[in-house]
Every structure is written in C-alpha cells, then in structure tokens.
Design a protein around this motif. Structure first.
Motif, PDB file in Angstrom:
ATOM      1  N   ARG A  58       0.812  -1.225   0.000  1.00 48.32           N
ATOM      2  CA  ARG A  58       0.000   0.000   0.000  1.00 48.32           C
ATOM      3  C   ARG A  58       0.842   1.271   0.000  1.00 48.32           C
ATOM      4  NH1 ARG A  58      -3.729  -2.785   4.664  1.00 48.32           N
ATOM      5  NH2 ARG A  58      -4.763  -4.300   3.284  1.00 48.32           N
ATOM      6  N   SER A  59       2.143   1.143   0.224  1.00 47.01           N
ATOM      7  CA  SER A  59       2.984   2.335   0.288  1.00 47.01           C
ATOM      8  C   SER A  59       3.233   2.903  -1.112  1.00 47.01           C
ATOM      9  CB  SER A  59       4.316   2.008   0.961  1.00 47.01           C
ATOM     10  OG  SER A  59       5.080   1.113   0.174  1.00 47.01           O
ATOM     11  N   LYS A  60       3.410   4.188  -1.171  1.00 42.00           N
ATOM     12  CA  LYS A  60       3.673   4.896  -2.430  1.00 42.00           C
ATOM     13  C   LYS A  60       4.898   5.787  -2.241  1.00 42.00           C
ATOM     14  CE  LYS A  60      -0.111   3.261  -4.349  1.00 42.00           C
ATOM     15  NZ  LYS A  60      -0.058   2.278  -5.450  1.00 42.00           N
ATOM     16  N   PRO A  61       5.694   5.992  -3.285  1.00 44.30           N
ATOM     17  CA  PRO A  61       5.614   5.389  -4.615  1.00 44.30           C
ATOM     18  C   PRO A  61       6.149   3.963  -4.613  1.00 44.30           C
ATOM     19  CG  PRO A  61       7.552   6.754  -4.486  1.00 44.30           C
ATOM     20  CD  PRO A  61       6.837   6.929  -3.179  1.00 44.30           C
ATOM     21  N   PHE A  62       5.970   3.286  -5.728  1.00 46.52           N
ATOM     22  CA  PHE A  62       6.530   1.949  -5.919  1.00 46.52           C
ATOM     23  C   PHE A  62       8.051   2.067  -5.852  1.00 46.52           C
ATOM     24  CE2 PHE A  62       8.210  -1.487  -8.511  1.00 46.52           C
ATOM     25  CZ  PHE A  62       7.426  -2.584  -8.126  1.00 46.52           C
ATOM     26  N   ALA A  77      14.751   4.657 -15.477  1.00 45.81           N
ATOM     27  CA  ALA A  77      14.566   5.953 -16.136  1.00 45.81           C
ATOM     28  C   ALA A  77      13.585   5.846 -17.299  1.00 45.81           C
ATOM     29  CB  ALA A  77      15.918   6.480 -16.625  1.00 45.81           C
ATOM     30  N   THR A  78      13.703   4.775 -18.074  1.00 45.57           N
ATOM     31  CA  THR A  78      12.778   4.557 -19.194  1.00 45.57           C
ATOM     32  C   THR A  78      11.341   4.416 -18.709  1.00 45.57           C
ATOM     33  OG1 THR A  78      14.508   3.461 -20.491  1.00 45.57           O
ATOM     34  CG2 THR A  78      12.222   3.029 -21.138  1.00 45.57           C
ATOM     35  N   LEU A  79      11.154   3.677 -17.617  1.00 44.74           N
ATOM     36  CA  LEU A  79       9.802   3.490 -17.070  1.00 44.74           C
ATOM     37  C   LEU A  79       9.242   4.795 -16.516  1.00 44.74           C
ATOM     38  CD1 LEU A  79      10.304   0.030 -15.317  1.00 44.74           C
ATOM     39  CD2 LEU A  79       8.929   0.487 -17.353  1.00 44.74           C
ATOM     40  N   ILE A  80      10.095   5.616 -15.914  1.00 35.75           N
ATOM     41  CA  ILE A  80       9.645   6.920 -15.406  1.00 35.75           C
ATOM     42  C   ILE A  80       9.174   7.788 -16.568  1.00 35.75           C
ATOM     43  CG2 ILE A  80      10.420   9.065 -14.307  1.00 35.75           C
ATOM     44  CD1 ILE A  80      12.353   7.275 -12.641  1.00 35.75           C
ATOM     45  N   ILE A  81       9.911   7.779 -17.666  1.00 32.72           N
ATOM     46  CA  ILE A  81       9.514   8.530 -18.866  1.00 32.72           C
ATOM     47  C   ILE A  81       8.161   8.032 -19.373  1.00 32.72           C
ATOM     48  CG2 ILE A  81      10.098   8.945 -21.297  1.00 32.72           C
ATOM     49  CD1 ILE A  81      13.080   8.861 -20.406  1.00 32.72           C
ATOM     50  N   ASP A  82       7.901   6.723 -19.188  1.00 33.92           N
ATOM     51  CA  ASP A  82       6.617   6.129 -19.603  1.00 33.92           C
ATOM     52  C   ASP A  82       5.544   6.287 -18.543  1.00 33.92           C
ATOM     53  OD1 ASP A  82       7.736   5.365 -21.985  1.00 33.92           O
ATOM     54  OD2 ASP A  82       8.182   3.312 -21.355  1.00 33.92           O
ATOM     55  N   ASN A  83       5.770   7.197 -17.575  1.00 35.93           N
ATOM     56  CA  ASN A  83       4.781   7.576 -16.551  1.00 35.93           C
ATOM     57  C   ASN A  83       4.576   6.533 -15.445  1.00 35.93           C
ATOM     58  OD1 ASN A  83       4.123  10.148 -17.686  1.00 35.93           O
ATOM     59  ND2 ASN A  83       2.924   9.085 -19.258  1.00 35.93           N
ATOM     60  N   TYR A  84       5.543   5.682 -15.202  1.00 31.38           N
ATOM     61  CA  TYR A  84       5.511   4.816 -14.033  1.00 31.38           C
ATOM     62  C   TYR A  84       6.098   5.602 -12.850  1.00 31.38           C
ATOM     63  CZ  TYR A  84       4.471   0.679 -16.866  1.00 31.38           C
ATOM     64  OH  TYR A  84       3.869  -0.246 -17.699  1.00 31.38           O
ATOM     65  N   ASP A  85       5.381   5.595 -11.736  1.00 26.07           N
ATOM     66  CA  ASP A  85       5.854   6.308 -10.539  1.00 26.07           C
ATOM     67  C   ASP A  85       6.739   5.355  -9.732  1.00 26.07           C
ATOM     68  OD1 ASP A  85       6.230   8.136  -8.543  1.00 26.07           O
ATOM     69  OD2 ASP A  85       4.246   7.878  -7.627  1.00 26.07           O
ATOM     70  N   ILE A  86       8.046   5.393  -9.972  1.00 21.09           N
ATOM     71  CA  ILE A  86       8.989   4.425  -9.403  1.00 21.09           C
ATOM     72  C   ILE A  86      10.188   5.146  -8.790  1.00 21.09           C
ATOM     73  CG2 ILE A  86      10.591   2.523  -9.927  1.00 21.09           C
ATOM     74  CD1 ILE A  86       8.766   1.711 -12.211  1.00 21.09           C
ATOM     75  N   ASN A  87      10.606   4.676  -7.625  1.00 22.26           N
ATOM     76  CA  ASN A  87      11.870   5.097  -7.025  1.00 22.26           C
ATOM     77  C   ASN A  87      12.827   3.904  -7.012  1.00 22.26           C
ATOM     78  OD1 ASN A  87      11.016   7.679  -6.538  1.00 22.26           O
ATOM     79  ND2 ASN A  87      10.805   7.448  -4.325  1.00 22.26           N
ATOM     80  N   LEU A  88      14.120   4.188  -7.139  1.00 26.01           N
ATOM     81  CA  LEU A  88      15.142   3.152  -7.029  1.00 26.01           C
ATOM     82  C   LEU A  88      16.122   3.517  -5.920  1.00 26.01           C
ATOM     83  CD1 LEU A  88      16.706   0.632  -7.962  1.00 26.01           C
ATOM     84  CD2 LEU A  88      17.855   2.076  -9.674  1.00 26.01           C
TER      85      LEU A  88
END
Length: 411
Positions: A198-202, A226-237
């Motif tokens: 349930r936590s955000k961001p992924f 980075a590619t996924l972020i450009i494709d509007n995925y809300d992701i942290n690494l």
C-alpha cells in the motif's frame, strides 16, 4: 583455547563480509580468540565497528610485487584449537606459509566466493584454449584436488561448485562443500508485506558493491527505471552500497534531467543486521548473489540478475530463478518483470513475496565451518612451494606483458 584466524584485508560490505559478520558475532559469543590478518590501514564498515576492538589485528606487510607478503609472527599455544580461513587462492597458500613459519597446527579452509576471476582461478588471465591456459588449468586442477581431498575447500553457492566441476573435470557434490545458510530467519511478516503493497511510490532496492563490470547491471537498472519513469511509471530506485565505481553510478544518474534524477536514491552501506529497516517501504529487490537471499529473507519479491553485464537482464521470480543467483547467462529485460510487480493486486503481491521468502527459509548452521576437520595438516613439500611461487609469478608477469603488447599493437 579456540582461535579463529581471518585472512582478509578489509571489513566492508559484500557477500564475504556478510558471512564474516555473522561468523565473528557467533565466535565472540563462544569466547573465541579472533585474529585478523590485515594491513596498516584497513577499511572497516560501521557494521563491524563494535566487533573490531575485540579482534587481534595482525598487520601483514607487503613487499615487492603487489601480491607478495612478509610472513607475520603469531603466538599460539600448542594446545590451542586453530581455525584459519581465507577467501582467495593466493591468500590460502599464504595461510599455509603462516602456519608453517609459526609452527601452528591449524585447520586450514579456503572458502571460494566467486565462480570466475584471476584471484581464484589463475587461468582466467589467459586466453581460453591456449597452450599456457591448458598448463595453468592442469596446475590448478592438482591444487583444487588437494584441497578437496583434505576437506579444505568450501563454497557459498551451487554456481561455484559447478564452476570447479566444469573447469577441472571433477564431480563434486554441492552437499559436500557448500556452506549452509548462516543468517537467522524470521517468521513471515504478513502485516509488513501488506503495508509495503500500500505504500507509495513503488520502490525498488538494489544492494551490493559498486564494482564494474562484475556488477555492471546497476547501470542497466538505472537506465531501465529511467525509461519506465519517462513512460509515466511512478517508481523510485534505492541503491545501497559503496565501492570503487560509485562515481560511474553518480555520473549515470546525473546524466538525466532533474524530474528523473529525483527518483534515484543512493545510500551508504547498511549492516545486514540493520538492512530490514531500509526495506520497510520497498516493493521488490533486484540484485545478485547473496543480496537475492537477503532480500527474500526480509519478505521482498527478490529477482536475480545477470553478472558481468552492463545491461540489466533478469531471470524471473523465485523459486524458479534460484539457480541463477550467480549466472552470466542471458536473461530477460528487467523492465518486463518490474511492470508485472508494479501492476500486481494485493493477493498476487503477497503470494510472490511469500514465494521469495520460502525459497530461502532453510535451516541455518552458523557452526558449520567451525565443526569441519581437515584430513591431515595441509602442507606443501619444498618442490611444491617453489613450483607454486614460480608459477604464481610467471602467470602474473605473463599477464602484465601480454596486456602491454595488446595495448601497443591491438587496442
């Protein structure tokens, strides 16, 4: 008195150090005297800070070529029970010399940490199939056979056993020389897994040493995220670790615009005893070797990736991918797996988290190496010692001049 001698230069964070952390902790609880063979100014991670003052530091002086050491003096009583562990081929040979010069009757063990690399397999500095390569392989085969027959050789993973069998045409069983799990296992924490979902961001985590090209996958993972972020995925690494190639990681991250850069978090190394706190808000782990099992034991969906590659290729979910936690085989695009986890419903997320956990929820044995015995005292005769010294020097000199020639006439 029981004595453990650790023949290892630095106490930082990595697979070997992960093992040593629990081994040192266990031996101190058992009132062992622990001797640490190191240098004048070793690098010590905070994870070991509370243990180092209780270790007897013995400085090993270098001389001449980089890998040659003067034998230190160590005082041992005749009735002491001594266990001496090393993690590279040369260091193991050096441990035999230390025992011989100091008249120590020790149990000598070589714990092989990798499946390739010249520090462990001398032939890796030579062209595969060449005459010199075949000569070196023959020499190495005799050496490893002697270790095996004396119950002096152990490995951390199946892949290392497979490497020895393939290189030297042997038929070792994994059960005979693989060190069993040593990290305490917790009960599966369902409320924590639900909270993570349930936590955000992924958030993805990757833990390891910044050492390329061995762990070059980190560069590919940064590109994939980075590619996924450009494709509007809300992701942290989250990238946790340190090493000689940290600058390359920072250069890669800083090459992106600010709206992408802010999704990357580079953290200093965290002790295996404290890593769980860093994983509380994480959804999945992408890593290799021991970091795969470490994440799985902390209830994360843990995905192993390819060694020795700057592209981030993975092998899917556990338990099916367990055999690939140490692999150089071509994998699949990591972005596909990230997308699958990103889109999972809660039931699937819990299921795959539990599958990862159960893959490494095994009985532990922290006393395994302490309970092993050599068949006999490991000793080279004079001819073998001279042969190995000449051989070791010859291989290194041949490598040095070969690189000089290639650089001048080929590159």
């Amino acid at each position: 008195m029981k004595i453990l001698i650790i023949n290892y230069k630095n106490l930082i964070l990595g697979g070997i150090e992960h093992y040593l952390l629990y081994l040192i902790q266990n031996c101190l609880q058992k009132k062992f005297r622990i001797i640490w063979l190191t240098t004048d100014s070793p690098i010590v991670d905070n994870s070991f800070a509370k243990f180092v003052p209780r270790l007897e530091k013995v400085v090993v002086k270098r001389f001449g070529l980089k890998r040659f050491y003067k034998t230190p003096k160590i005082q041992i009583n005749n009735d002491d029970e001594v266990i001496f562990i090393s993690f590279s081929t040369y260091d193991f040979i050096f441990s035999e010399r230390v025992c011989r010069k100091n008249k120590i009757n020790a149990k000598l063990f070589y714990i092989l940490p990798h499946f390739k690399g010249v520090n462990y397999y001398y032939e890796d500095c030579l062209k595969f199939g060449s005459v010199m390569y075949k000569i070196v392989v023959n020499h190495s085969k005799k050496f490893f056979n002697k270790l095996i027959n004396n119950n002096s050789l152990f490995c951390f993973a199946d892949k290392q056993v497979e490497s020895i069998n393939t290189r030297y045409d042997l038929n070792l069983s994994v059960e005979k020389i693989k060190i069993p799990p040593f990290e305490p296992v917790k009960n599966f924490d369902l409320p924590l897994v639900r909270c993570r979902f349930r936590s955000k961001p992924f958030t993805i985590i990757s833990v390891g040493r910044f050492e390329f090209p061995h762990k070059g996958y980190l560069i590919g993972l940064i590109d994939a995220v980075a590619t996924l972020i450009i494709d509007n995925y809300d992701i942290n690494l989250k990238i946790v670790g340190h090493g000689p190639d940290k600058e390359k990681i920072m250069e890669k991250i800083n090459s992106f615009p600010e709206y992408i850069k802010k999704h990357f978090i580079v953290l200093s190394p965290v002790s295996p005893l404290e890593i769980a706190d860093v994983m509380n808000d994480v959804h999945m782990s992408i890593s290799l070797a021991g970091a795969v099992s470490q994440a799985a034991r902390n209830f994360l969906i843990s995905v192993p990736v390819r060694h020795w590659s700057y592209s981030c290729e993975c092998y899917g979910f556990l338990p099916e991918s367990k055999a690939n936690i140490l692999s150089i085989e071509k994998g699949i695009d990591v972005k596909d797996i990230i997308k699958q986890v990103y889109k999972m419903d809660e039931a699937s997320f819990i299921l795959y988290s539990r599958k990862s956990y159960e893959t490494f929820n095994l009985d532990i044995d922290q006393d395994f190496i302490l309970n092993q015995k050599n068949v006999s005292l490991f000793r080279y005769n004079l001819i073998e010692r001279i042969s190995n010294s000449v051989f070791n020097s010859g291989v290194r000199l041949a490598t040095f001049f070969s690189r000089k020639i290639l650089k001048k006439y080929v590159y």
